[in-house]
Motif scaffolding. Structure first.
Motif, mmCIF file in Angstrom:
data_model
loop_
_atom_site.group_PDB
_atom_site.id
_atom_site.type_symbol
_atom_site.label_atom_id
_atom_site.label_comp_id
_atom_site.label_asym_id
_atom_site.label_seq_id
_atom_site.Cartn_x
_atom_site.Cartn_y
_atom_site.Cartn_z
ATOM 1 N N MET A 21 0.851 -1.188 0.000
ATOM 2 C CA MET A 21 0.000 0.000 0.000
ATOM 3 C C MET A 21 0.886 1.237 0.000
ATOM 4 O O MET A 21 1.864 1.305 0.734
ATOM 5 N N ASP A 22 0.566 2.226 -0.853
ATOM 6 C CA ASP A 22 1.355 3.457 -0.862
ATOM 7 C C ASP A 22 1.024 4.310 0.348
ATOM 8 O O ASP A 22 0.000 4.123 0.999
ATOM 9 N N GLY A 23 1.873 5.289 0.588
ATOM 10 C CA GLY A 23 1.566 6.207 1.683
ATOM 11 C C GLY A 23 2.152 5.722 2.987
ATOM 12 O O GLY A 23 2.838 4.702 3.059
ATOM 13 N N ILE A 24 1.902 6.467 4.054
ATOM 14 C CA ILE A 24 2.452 6.141 5.366
ATOM 15 C C ILE A 24 1.324 5.686 6.270
ATOM 16 O O ILE A 24 0.382 6.435 6.523
ATOM 17 N N SER A 25 1.387 4.453 6.732
ATOM 18 C CA SER A 25 0.460 4.083 7.798
ATOM 19 C C SER A 25 1.312 3.675 8.972
ATOM 20 O O SER A 25 1.862 2.594 9.048
ATOM 21 N N LEU A 26 1.482 4.610 9.851
ATOM 22 C CA LEU A 26 2.449 4.477 10.939
ATOM 23 C C LEU A 26 1.851 5.166 12.140
ATOM 24 O O LEU A 26 1.313 6.257 12.031
ATOM 25 N N MET A 27 1.910 4.534 13.278
ATOM 26 C CA MET A 27 1.455 5.196 14.487
ATOM 27 C C MET A 27 2.653 5.883 15.116
ATOM 28 O O MET A 27 3.643 5.246 15.464
ATOM 29 N N LEU A 28 2.593 7.195 15.241
ATOM 30 C CA LEU A 28 3.707 7.923 15.854
ATOM 31 C C LEU A 28 3.276 8.427 17.219
ATOM 32 O O LEU A 28 2.191 8.990 17.355
ATOM 33 N N ASP A 29 4.140 8.202 18.235
ATOM 34 C CA ASP A 29 3.781 8.765 19.515
ATOM 35 C C ASP A 29 4.119 10.259 19.525
ATOM 36 O O ASP A 29 4.668 10.802 18.554
ATOM 37 N N GLY A 30 3.788 10.936 20.633
ATOM 38 C CA GLY A 30 3.980 12.386 20.728
ATOM 39 C C GLY A 30 5.402 12.819 20.456
ATOM 40 O O GLY A 30 5.658 13.758 19.703
ATOM 41 N N GLU A 31 6.348 12.094 21.019
ATOM 42 C CA GLU A 31 7.743 12.497 20.888
ATOM 43 C C GLU A 31 8.193 12.404 19.435
ATOM 44 O O GLU A 31 8.866 13.300 18.912
ATOM 45 N N ALA A 32 7.792 11.304 18.779
ATOM 46 C CA ALA A 32 8.198 11.117 17.382
ATOM 47 C C ALA A 32 7.606 12.202 16.497
ATOM 48 O O ALA A 32 8.296 12.800 15.671
ATOM 49 N N SER A 33 6.298 12.465 16.664
ATOM 50 C CA SER A 33 5.696 13.468 15.783
ATOM 51 C C SER A 33 6.223 14.857 16.093
ATOM 52 O O SER A 33 6.418 15.680 15.195
ATOM 53 N N ASP A 34 6.501 15.137 17.364
ATOM 54 C CA ASP A 34 7.039 16.461 17.703
ATOM 55 C C ASP A 34 8.451 16.648 17.176
ATOM 56 O O ASP A 34 8.839 17.759 16.819
ATOM 57 N N THR A 35 9.230 15.556 17.134
ATOM 58 C CA THR A 35 10.598 15.652 16.633
ATOM 59 C C THR A 35 10.598 15.822 15.121
ATOM 60 O O THR A 35 11.343 16.613 14.560
ATOM 61 N N LEU A 36 9.734 15.035 14.465
ATOM 62 C CA LEU A 36 9.685 15.087 13.011
ATOM 63 C C LEU A 36 9.115 16.413 12.512
ATOM 64 O O LEU A 36 9.604 16.992 11.547
ATOM 65 N N LEU A 37 8.047 16.872 13.195
ATOM 66 C CA LEU A 37 7.309 18.055 12.729
ATOM 67 C C LEU A 37 7.045 19.022 13.879
ATOM 68 O O LEU A 37 5.938 19.088 14.408
ATOM 69 N N PRO A 38 8.069 19.758 14.294
ATOM 70 C CA PRO A 38 7.871 20.648 15.443
ATOM 71 C C PRO A 38 6.844 21.759 15.191
ATOM 72 O O PRO A 38 6.393 22.396 16.138
ATOM 73 N N MET A 39 6.482 21.969 13.908
ATOM 74 C CA MET A 39 5.512 23.033 13.653
ATOM 75 C C MET A 39 4.233 22.473 13.030
ATOM 76 O O MET A 39 3.672 23.054 12.097
ATOM 77 N N HIS A 40 3.802 21.320 13.548
ATOM 78 C CA HIS A 40 2.571 20.778 12.985
ATOM 79 C C HIS A 40 1.400 21.035 13.930
ATOM 80 O O HIS A 40 1.579 21.319 15.118
ATOM 81 N N LEU A 41 0.193 20.918 13.371
ATOM 82 C CA LEU A 41 -1.018 20.959 14.187
ATOM 83 C C LEU A 41 -1.901 19.801 13.768
ATOM 84 O O LEU A 41 -2.019 19.500 12.587
ATOM 85 N N ARG A 42 -2.510 19.154 14.767
ATOM 86 C CA ARG A 42 -3.548 18.147 14.473
ATOM 87 C C ARG A 42 -4.869 18.820 14.773
ATOM 88 O O ARG A 42 -5.099 19.270 15.887
ATOM 89 N N LEU A 43 -5.704 18.908 13.743
ATOM 90 C CA LEU A 43 -6.969 19.614 13.894
ATOM 91 C C LEU A 43 -8.144 18.662 13.708
ATOM 92 O O LEU A 43 -8.106 17.794 12.839
ATOM 93 N N SER A 44 -9.168 18.843 14.512
ATOM 94 C CA SER A 44 -10.403 18.111 14.248
ATOM 95 C C SER A 44 -11.203 18.929 13.253
ATOM 96 O O SER A 44 -10.965 20.117 13.053
ATOM 97 N N TRP A 45 -12.175 18.238 12.640
ATOM 98 C CA TRP A 45 -12.908 18.926 11.583
ATOM 99 C C TRP A 45 -13.689 20.129 12.100
ATOM 100 O O TRP A 45 -13.988 21.039 11.349
ATOM 101 N N ASP A 46 -14.003 20.117 13.386
ATOM 102 C CA ASP A 46 -14.756 21.267 13.890
ATOM 103 C C ASP A 46 -13.849 22.435 14.261
ATOM 104 O O ASP A 46 -14.299 23.443 14.780
ATOM 105 N N GLY A 47 -12.535 22.273 13.990
ATOM 106 C CA GLY A 47 -11.626 23.407 14.178
ATOM 107 C C GLY A 47 -10.910 23.436 15.505
ATOM 108 O O GLY A 47 -10.242 24.414 15.820
ATOM 109 N N SER A 48 -11.027 22.373 16.307
ATOM 110 C CA SER A 48 -10.250 22.366 17.554
ATOM 111 C C SER A 48 -8.826 21.933 17.271
ATOM 112 O O SER A 48 -8.580 21.083 16.426
#
Lengths: 198, 336
Positions: free
Chosen positions: B1-28
């Protein structure tokens, strides 16, 4: 040789030994009496003459003079811009040492005509980091490694690290330095903000 | 399957993407990377709404985040709502069948101010980010530009000094023949009205022969001072050679005034000059020509006319002024 290098030596001589010594050197080695322009490129033979002349006038070996030059380049407050530009290379002293193999390219980004010698960094099995810099193929004097000793010793201090640093000599047309980092937090590092302006 | 299906914990995602945001569809904002948290001064457990802090500048008119990613990843320009109104580049992606949007931000060109505004360090950027290289380049560029500016200033000053020297007669400090050609041709091209006086010293050769060259030099310097004192700041005074002087007087075309001026200069030159215990006596002969600018005479014509008038002064007894007239004899082989 780029004017930046010649001018660095000129300022080093003037600041460390006084204007009289500089004038004597200019006369002895047939250098421009009014000094060098940082943005011009000069004949390599001039730099070679200047270093020979320094050796004669100061009665000290070229290697020692070059090391002192390196120290001067990163400790004189008026040259803080250079010290800062070098510190961009790494957050820690070890990072910085490893960034040295990029040094010619980093320098070229800032000053395209400044052809610094190629540098190679090898981490040896006993924890010593070996730095090799190629001697120039042409008339330019070989001795960058000695200036590097001065630079690295002073920068180690800047980073708060304690290091053992030696120039091992020339092997196979390359100068060789050995660096052993004894402590990375030996003293307080000098602060470094990414933003130059307050 | 193409693409990334990977579960990243907080530390991994913060290290990889220090300027990311996870948003819910309602804008939180479900989670923000550490650098975004620093910028927003976010308390860790307080939920914020995306649109309270940010505005989507491009594309315009987006209020529904879901619509944002429905057709695939989107490139955005985003800005902070409150000062310093930092702008960001962003990419928004929706997960496959997920209920969240991943929005990754970076500074773009705003990085230089942002470093200052938020006191950022290299640990606020991913190791793979080009931020540090960019800042290095910006700083190096400034240093080198400073050097170039300084060199340019010095070169401009040196050029002026060299030009000045090229146009100066070293003995008297007046201008030289090169300057005469230059100034006269400029003024004639501009069709400027002007008066021209050719003034030669009389008996200068005698001084040189009798009292020597040092005396001669002194007399020339004294004569130059006299000429300077008797003329205006805008006049161009030239030592054209030996004991020959040329005066270019812009806007002075009144014959009578020119005659009076030349006459006064000659009187002043007749004042004896002392040198080394000796008394040197000279006088002057002058020839005057004018042009009103319409029609403009050429420099050669002007000089020739003044020359003919000067010759007439010398021929009729020296120590006098002659104004050009068409019937004055042309200069030929018998010119003195």
């Amino acid at each position: 040789m780029h004017g930046l290098v010649n001018r660095a030596i000129q300022c080093f001589v003037r600041e460390t030994y006084g204007n009289d010594v500089w004038q004597a050197l200019a006369a002895h080695s047939d250098l421009p009496a009014e000094g060098f322009e940082t943005m011009f490129v000069y004949d390599d033979a001039i730099t070679a003459r200047m270093l020979e002349g320094l050796e004669t006038l100061l009665q000290r070996p070229k290697e020692t003079v070059l090391e002192d030059l390196g120290t001067y380049l990163v400790s004189d407050p008026r040259l803080d811009a250079l010290r800062r530009l070098l510190r961009f290379g790494g957050e820690t002293f070890l990072d910085f040492v490893h960034s040295m193999d990029d040094l010619p390219r980093r320098a070229a980004l800032a000053v395209p005509d400044l052809n610094l010698p190629a540098v190679q960094i090898t981490e040896m099995s006993d924890g010593v980091v070996r730095i090799s810099c190629a001697c120039p193929q042409d008339e330019a004097p070989c001795g960058f490694g000695h200036a590097l000793v001065g630079i690295l010793r002073t920068l180690a201090d800047d980073y708060g690290a304690l290091v053992l640093l030696e120039h091992d000599g020339v092997f196979d047309g390359k100068e060789r330095l050995s660096v052993r980092i004894l402590s990375t937090e030996f003293s307080t590092a000098r602060p470094f903000q990414l933003s130059a302006r307050p | 399957m193409d693409g990334i299906s990977l579960m990243l914990d907080g530390e991994a995602s913060d290290t990889l993407l220090p300027m990311h945001l996870r948003l819910s569809w309602d804008g939180s904002i479900m989670h923000a990377g550490p650098t975004i948290r620093k910028i927003l001064a976010l308390e860790p457990h307080r939920r914020r709404r995306f649109f309270d802090s940010f505005e989507i500048r491009r594309p315009a008119g987006v209020s529904d985040l879901r619509a944002l990613v429905e057709d695939g990843p989107r490139r955005l320009q985003i800005a902070l709502r409150r000062p310093p109104l930092t702008t960001f580049k962003g990419i928004a992606v929706g997960g496959t069948g997920g209920s969240e949007i991943l929005l990754n931000l970076s500074f773009g060109i705003s990085i230089v101010e942002a470093i200052r505004d938020y006191d950022l360090t290299s640990s606020d950027f991913a190791h793979t980010d080009l931020a540090i290289e960019m800042l290095y380049l910006v700083e190096a560029k400034e240093v080198i530009l400073d050097e170039w500016r300084s060199l340019n200033t010095r070169l401009a000053a040196a050029k002026m000094a060299a030009e000045d020297q090229a146009y100066t007669d070293t003995l008297t400090g007046l201008k030289n023949r090169r300057a005469l050609d230059r100034v006269l041709s400029d003024l004639c091209l501009q069709r400027q009205p002007l008066g021209l006086i050719q003034l030669d010293l009389d008996f200068f050769k005698t001084v040189n022969d009798t009292f020597g060259h040092a005396a001669g030099d002194h007399v020339l310097q004294a004569a130059a001072k006299t000429i300077v004192a008797g003329t205006r700041a805008d006049d161009t005074l030239i030592r054209a050679g030996g004991d020959e002087f040329v005066l270019i007087l812009p806007d002075l075309t009144d014959i009578r005034r020119l005659q009076e001026l030349a006459g006064r200069l000659i009187d002043a030159l007749e004042t004896p000059i002392q040198f080394g215990g000796e008394t040197c006596r000279i006088s002057g002969s002058a020839g005057i020509a004018v042009t009103s600018g319409t029609p403009a005479l050429s420099p050669d014509t002007l000089l020739e006319r003044a020359d003919r008038a000067l010759y007439a002064s010398k021929k009729s007894g020296r120590g006098r002024v002659t104004v050009y007239a068409d019937d004055l004899p042309k200069l030929g082989a018998d010119k003195l």
